[in-house]
Design a protein around this motif. Sequence first.
Motif, PDB file in Angstrom:
ATOM      1  N   LYS A 180     147.487  20.366  66.683  1.00 18.56           N
ATOM      2  CA  LYS A 180     148.920  20.050  66.746  1.00 18.56           C
ATOM      3  C   LYS A 180     149.574  20.634  67.994  1.00 18.56           C
ATOM      4  N   ARG A 181     149.219  21.897  68.339  1.00 13.01           N
ATOM      5  CA  ARG A 181     149.854  22.575  69.472  1.00 13.01           C
ATOM      6  C   ARG A 181     149.361  22.080  70.824  1.00 13.01           C
ATOM      7  N   HIS A 182     148.065  21.852  70.938  1.00 11.64           N
ATOM      8  CA  HIS A 182     147.491  21.582  72.256  1.00 11.64           C
ATOM      9  C   HIS A 182     146.771  20.241  72.351  1.00 11.64           C
ATOM     10  N   ALA A 183     146.877  19.444  71.316  1.00 10.54           N
ATOM     11  CA  ALA A 183     146.156  18.171  71.261  1.00 10.54           C
ATOM     12  C   ALA A 183     144.657  18.414  71.436  1.00 10.54           C
ATOM     13  N   GLU A 184     144.194  19.581  70.951  1.00 15.55           N
ATOM     14  CA  GLU A 184     142.781  19.941  71.049  1.00 15.55           C
ATOM     15  C   GLU A 184     141.983  19.166  70.008  1.00 15.55           C
ATOM     16  N   VAL A 185     140.909  18.592  70.446  1.00 10.28           N
ATOM     17  CA  VAL A 185     140.051  17.839  69.532  1.00 10.28           C
ATOM     18  C   VAL A 185     138.594  18.247  69.758  1.00 10.28           C
ATOM     19  N   PHE A 186     137.760  18.011  68.779  1.00 10.85           N
ATOM     20  CA  PHE A 186     136.336  18.299  68.883  1.00 10.85           C
ATOM     21  C   PHE A 186     135.659  17.173  69.644  1.00 10.85           C
ATOM     22  N   THR A 187     134.904  17.525  70.666  1.00 12.05           N
ATOM     23  CA  THR A 187     134.117  16.546  71.413  1.00 12.05           C
ATOM     24  C   THR A 187     132.647  16.815  71.115  1.00 12.05           C
ATOM     25  N   PRO A 188     131.941  15.830  70.580  1.00 15.72           N
ATOM     26  CA  PRO A 188     130.531  16.036  70.252  1.00 15.72           C
ATOM     27  C   PRO A 188     129.719  16.418  71.486  1.00 15.72           C
ATOM     28  N   LEU A 189     128.674  17.209  71.254  1.00 17.32           N
ATOM     29  CA  LEU A 189     127.838  17.709  72.332  1.00 17.32           C
ATOM     30  C   LEU A 189     127.237  16.589  73.176  1.00 17.32           C
ATOM     31  N   TRP A 190     126.830  15.510  72.531  1.00 18.04           N
ATOM     32  CA  TRP A 190     126.192  14.435  73.292  1.00 18.04           C
ATOM     33  C   TRP A 190     127.160  13.791  74.278  1.00 18.04           C
ATOM     34  N   ILE A 191     128.439  13.745  73.924  1.00 21.91           N
ATOM     35  CA  ILE A 191     129.437  13.185  74.849  1.00 21.91           C
ATOM     36  C   ILE A 191     129.654  14.150  76.017  1.00 21.91           C
ATOM     37  N   CYS A 192     129.736  15.458  75.725  1.00 23.27           N
ATOM     38  CA  CYS A 192     129.889  16.456  76.795  1.00 23.27           C
ATOM     39  C   CYS A 192     128.709  16.382  77.755  1.00 23.27           C
ATOM     40  N   ASN A 193     127.507  16.269  77.200  1.00 24.23           N
ATOM     41  CA  ASN A 193     126.304  16.183  78.022  1.00 24.23           C
ATOM     42  C   ASN A 193     126.344  14.953  78.920  1.00 24.23           C
ATOM     43  N   ARG A 194     126.731  13.838  78.347  1.00 24.68           N
ATOM     44  CA  ARG A 194     126.803  12.595  79.127  1.00 24.68           C
ATOM     45  C   ARG A 194     127.839  12.714  80.247  1.00 24.68           C
ATOM     46  N   MET A 195     129.001  13.299  79.917  1.00 26.15           N
ATOM     47  CA  MET A 195     130.048  13.471  80.928  1.00 26.15           C
ATOM     48  C   MET A 195     129.549  14.367  82.071  1.00 26.15           C
ATOM     49  N   ASN A 196     128.887  15.477  81.712  1.00 26.28           N
ATOM     50  CA  ASN A 196     128.356  16.383  82.740  1.00 26.28           C
ATOM     51  C   ASN A 196     127.302  15.693  83.598  1.00 26.28           C
ATOM     52  N   ASN A 197     126.427  14.940  82.969  1.00 27.65           N
ATOM     53  CA  ASN A 197     125.389  14.225  83.722  1.00 27.65           C
ATOM     54  C   ASN A 197     125.995  13.217  84.689  1.00 27.65           C
ATOM     55  N   GLU A 198     127.002  12.492  84.241  1.00 31.27           N
ATOM     56  CA  GLU A 198     127.646  11.513  85.117  1.00 31.27           C
ATOM     57  C   GLU A 198     128.375  12.193  86.269  1.00 31.27           C
ATOM     58  N   LEU A 199     129.006  13.332  86.002  1.00 30.77           N
ATOM     59  CA  LEU A 199     129.659  14.086  87.076  1.00 30.77           C
ATOM     60  C   LEU A 199     128.636  14.595  88.082  1.00 30.77           C
ATOM     61  N   ASP A 200     127.503  15.104  87.565  1.00 36.36           N
ATOM     62  CA  ASP A 200     126.432  15.551  88.469  1.00 36.36           C
ATOM     63  C   ASP A 200     125.934  14.404  89.330  1.00 36.36           C
ATOM     64  N   ASP A 201     125.700  13.248  88.697  1.00 37.63           N
ATOM     65  CA  ASP A 201     125.219  12.085  89.453  1.00 37.63           C
ATOM     66  C   ASP A 201     126.208  11.703  90.548  1.00 37.63           C
ATOM     67  N   ASP A 202     127.471  11.714  90.220  1.00 42.38           N
ATOM     68  CA  ASP A 202     128.501  11.369  91.194  1.00 42.38           C
ATOM     69  C   ASP A 202     128.560  12.411  92.311  1.00 42.38           C
ATOM     70  N   TRP A 203     128.523  13.671  91.949  1.00 40.50           N
ATOM     71  CA  TRP A 203     128.628  14.767  92.905  1.00 40.50           C
ATOM     72  C   TRP A 203     127.444  14.771  93.876  1.00 40.50           C
ATOM     73  N   PHE A 204     126.263  14.549  93.344  1.00 36.97           N
ATOM     74  CA  PHE A 204     125.042  14.584  94.180  1.00 36.97           C
ATOM     75  C   PHE A 204     124.682  13.225  94.738  1.00 36.97           C
ATOM     76  N   GLY A 205     125.556  12.244  94.547  1.00 39.44           N
ATOM     77  CA  GLY A 205     125.353  10.923  95.135  1.00 39.44           C
ATOM     78  C   GLY A 205     124.196  10.143  94.525  1.00 39.44           C
ATOM     79  N   ARG A 206     123.965  10.337  93.233  1.00 35.37           N
ATOM     80  CA  ARG A 206     122.866   9.644  92.582  1.00 35.37           C
ATOM     81  C   ARG A 206     123.343   8.429  91.787  1.00 35.37           C
ATOM     82  N   CYS A 207     124.537   7.887  92.100  1.00 36.13           N
ATOM     83  CA  CYS A 207     125.017   6.744  91.317  1.00 36.13           C
ATOM     84  C   CYS A 207     124.609   5.439  91.931  1.00 36.13           C
TER      85      CYS A 207
END
Length: 105
Positions: free
Chosen positions: A78-105
């Motif tokens: 209610k205070r911060h609009a904080e929600v639970f994000t499943p681990l698999w989604i966090c992992n996918r987001m991190n992997n996509e950011l890594d791919d973008d950062w290291f130019g692997r897209c």
Amino acid sequence: MSININTEIQELNGLGLLEDLLKDKTSGDNIIWASELYSQFGPAYTKESQIRPELIAGTGIICTRFDRDNKDQSNRVKRHAEVFTPLWICNRMNNELDDDWFGRC
């Protein structure tokens, strides 16, 4: 069978055991709240205040960690609009950011 923490507190108080359970064995004083979680109930419930049997026995304010965590989670949402994000989604987001950062897209 579910354990009702407040019933347990009442029973311990009735047996005269609650006072001993609330004692800090090092200082001899009662343990303190050490959290502002209960401060809404008044000055006797601030984080520096000692927990006394009459503050918890029969009041119904104490809840289990599970219940408190659910209540806290609801308040955070209610205070911060904080929600639970499943681990698999966090992992996918991190992997996509890594791919973008290291130019692997």
